[in-house]
Design an enzyme around this catalytic site. Structure first.
Site, short mmCIF file in Angstrom:
data_model
loop_
_atom_site.label_atom_id
_atom_site.label_comp_id
_atom_site.label_asym_id
_atom_site.label_seq_id
_atom_site.Cartn_x
_atom_site.Cartn_y
_atom_site.Cartn_z
N ASN A 206 0.85 -1.20 0.00
CA ASN A 206 0.00 0.00 0.00
C ASN A 206 0.89 1.25 0.00
OD1 ASN A 206 0.54 0.83 2.86
ND2 ASN A 206 -0.33 -1.20 3.23
N ASP A 275 -4.41 -6.09 4.98
CA ASP A 275 -5.45 -6.92 5.59
C ASP A 275 -5.45 -8.33 5.02
OD1 ASP A 275 -6.40 -4.97 7.31
OD2 ASP A 275 -7.65 -4.06 5.76
N LYS A 285 9.16 -17.26 -10.11
CA LYS A 285 8.42 -16.18 -10.76
C LYS A 285 7.26 -16.75 -11.59
CE LYS A 285 9.04 -12.43 -13.99
NZ LYS A 285 9.72 -12.12 -15.22
N LYS A 335 -13.33 1.13 15.41
CA LYS A 335 -12.05 0.42 15.59
C LYS A 335 -11.60 0.49 17.06
CE LYS A 335 -10.77 1.01 10.79
NZ LYS A 335 -10.01 1.70 9.77
N1 CTP Z 1 -3.91 -3.12 11.96
C1 CTP Z 1 -3.22 -4.21 12.40
N2 CTP Z 1 -3.28 -5.39 11.72
C2 CTP Z 1 -4.03 -5.50 10.59
C3 CTP Z 1 -4.74 -4.37 10.12
C4 CTP Z 1 -4.66 -3.19 10.82
O1 CTP Z 1 -2.53 -4.12 13.42
N3 CTP Z 1 -4.08 -6.65 9.95
C5 CTP Z 1 -3.85 -1.86 12.73
C6 CTP Z 1 -3.17 -0.72 12.01
O2 CTP Z 1 -1.79 -0.69 12.33
C7 CTP Z 1 -3.91 0.49 12.57
C8 CTP Z 1 -5.30 -0.04 12.87
O3 CTP Z 1 -5.17 -1.46 12.96
O4 CTP Z 1 -3.36 0.95 13.78
C9 CTP Z 1 -6.34 0.31 11.88
O5 CTP Z 1 -5.91 -0.03 10.59
P1 CTP Z 1 -6.79 0.32 9.32
O6 CTP Z 1 -6.12 -0.19 8.10
O7 CTP Z 1 -7.23 1.75 9.36
O8 CTP Z 1 -8.11 -0.49 9.60
P2 CTP Z 1 -8.50 -1.99 9.53
O9 CTP Z 1 -8.70 -2.49 10.92
O10 CTP Z 1 -7.54 -2.76 8.69
O11 CTP Z 1 -9.91 -1.89 8.83
P3 CTP Z 1 -10.31 -1.38 7.35
O12 CTP Z 1 -9.12 -1.67 6.47
O13 CTP Z 1 -11.48 -2.18 7.02
O14 CTP Z 1 -10.59 0.09 7.48
#
Ligand code: CTP
Length: 399
Positions: A206, A275, A285, A335
């Site tokens: 990302n 995620d 590859k 969250k």
């Molecule tokens: N986070 C984490 N592990 C994951 C996803 C997120 O520890 N697998 C943590 C990130 O470091 C951040 C928080 O959760 O502090 C929120 O991350 P964000 O990407 O905003 O949200 P998500 O919980 O992943 O939800 P969504 O992507 O659906 O908004």
């Protein structure tokens, strides 16, 4: 840092040219900078350069200052910090033995400010027992010394003697000048993206640059905290003095976080964790073939949610980040509850001047009790200090 004064003493080594950058960085950090140069230093860089960058008259001579004849006494006492960069074997020897035969060495005899010495010279000169003994003596007397870097030197040899990068000298200076209100506090910060491999040459990731997480680590270090920085791949240099754990995938980040959890007072999860990850990572590859290709993805562990679940075993202040493009506050609040957080820093990542990749950020800090605090648009380092202020307050209030 506003209002704090730094005296930069420049002596006659080739690395003197690097002090132009150092002075620029000190000014950018809102410090007042005065420069004193030895005669030797003026052969390598002109006083005009440092005068222009510092905005102050550069002192190069002991005598002839009709309006300010006591500069040699005033400078080292007015300053909050003195940085000697580069420090040649000559100034190190003079300071160790109380020799005062020019402006800078005389000034150092009367100085009361904390002093940071940055030796830079040929490796044989640096390793000479006379120089090493002089440095040891100065260290014993309370002077701080930054070890020179090793590598190719201007004289063509290879070894210790390079002036450290001006950003590292600045970092050390800011550590000395900051209020150490986080001393005794262990802070774990995660930063950057994670990369999830499709095959040995391709991955899913990302836009996170890691700048916010690195700013948090840097700010915490300056304030005296013990800092662990667990970072996905970024182009940033970890600040010297932190415990740095580079990782690539979310799985690796999870392992590193749980490995370093013990004794943490504050955990700040600024990382943008993927995620999902590809269900399979190919060993070789993947070759081009069909007209379309689908990637089968499986869910990654939510590290922050796992931390929230184990909070009773590892009591600490848990701070999350919420990267959102819509319904910022509502999504961030969900969250907080879902992950058992004390505080969440909500980011509108659709803004051009905040969130991913930028040097500035404007955040909403939302607390578990429902309070919301909105910050103005600030440099990420200032946002970092604000987050640390608030996390520290929660820590101090907690039983
Ligand atoms: N986070 C984490 N592990 C994951 C996803 C997120 O520890 N697998 C943590 C990130 O470091 C951040 C928080 O959760 O502090 C929120 O991350 P964000 O990407 O905003 O949200 P998500 O919980 O992943 O939800 P969504 O992507 O659906 O908004």
């Amino acid at each position: 840092m506003k209002g704090k004064k730094v005296l930069v003493g420049v002596t006659g080594g080739i690395a003197a040219y690097k002090t132009a950058e150092l002075v620029r960085l000190l000014i950018k950090a809102d410090l007042q900078v005065e420069v004193a140069m030895t005669e030797g230093a003026t052969w390598f860089i002109t006083p005009l350069t440092l005068e222009t960058l510092s905005g102050n008259k550069v002192i190069t001579r002991m005598f002839g200052h009709v309006e300010t004849p006591m500069d040699h006494i005033r400078c080292g006492q007015d300053a909050d910090l003195i940085i000697i960069a580069p420090a040649t074997a000559n100034i190190i020897g003079k300071m160790a033995h109380g020799i005062a035969d020019d402006f800078l060495s005389t000034c150092m005899l009367a100085a009361t400010a904390k002093t940071l010495i940055c030796p830079a010279m040929n490796d044989r000169m640096f390793l000479n027992p006379a120089v090493q003994d002089n440095l040891a003596l100065l260290q014993k007397r309370g002077f701080a010394i930054i070890a020179p870097g090793s590598g190719e030197l201007a004289c063509g040899t290879d070894g210790p003697g390079r002036l450290p990068d001006p950003t590292d000298i600045l970092e050390q200076a800011l550590i000395f000048l900051s209020e150490r209100d986080l001393e005794g506090c262990k802070i774990l910060v995660t930063a950057g993206p994670t990369t999830e491999y499709i095959d040995p040459v391709r991955y899913v990731t990302n836009r996170s640059s890691g700048k916010m997480g690195y700013a948090l680590a840097r700010a915490a270090l300056r304030r005296g905290a013990e800092v662990v920085l667990i970072s996905g791949p970024t182009h940033l240099k970890p600040p010297p003095g932190i415990h740095f754990c580079p990782v690539k995938t979310a799985e690796e980040m999870k392992v590193a976080v749980f490995d370093h959890l013990n004794g943490c007072h504050i955990i700040i999860k600024a990382a943008a964790v993927s995620d999902y990850r590809p269900k399979e990572t190919a060993d070789q590859k993947v070759k081009k073939g069909a007209e379309s290709l689908s990637l089968d993805m499986v869910k990654n562990p939510d590290i922050l949610a796992l931390l929230g679940q184990t909070k009773k075993d590892h009591p600490c202040i848990l701070v999350g980040f919420a990267a959102e493009t819509e319904d910022l506050v509502e999504n961030a609040r969900k969250k907080i509850n879902a992950k058992n957080l004390d505080m969440i820093v909500a980011n509108d990542v659709s803004r051009k001047d905040a969130g991913f990749e930028t040097d500035t950020n404007a955040v909403k800090i939302i607390y578990a009790d429902g309070r919301i605090e909105a910050s103005r648009l600030m440099e990420k380092i200032d946002v970092a200090h604000l987050i640390l202020d608030r996390a520290k307050a929660l820590k101090d209030e907690s039983p």
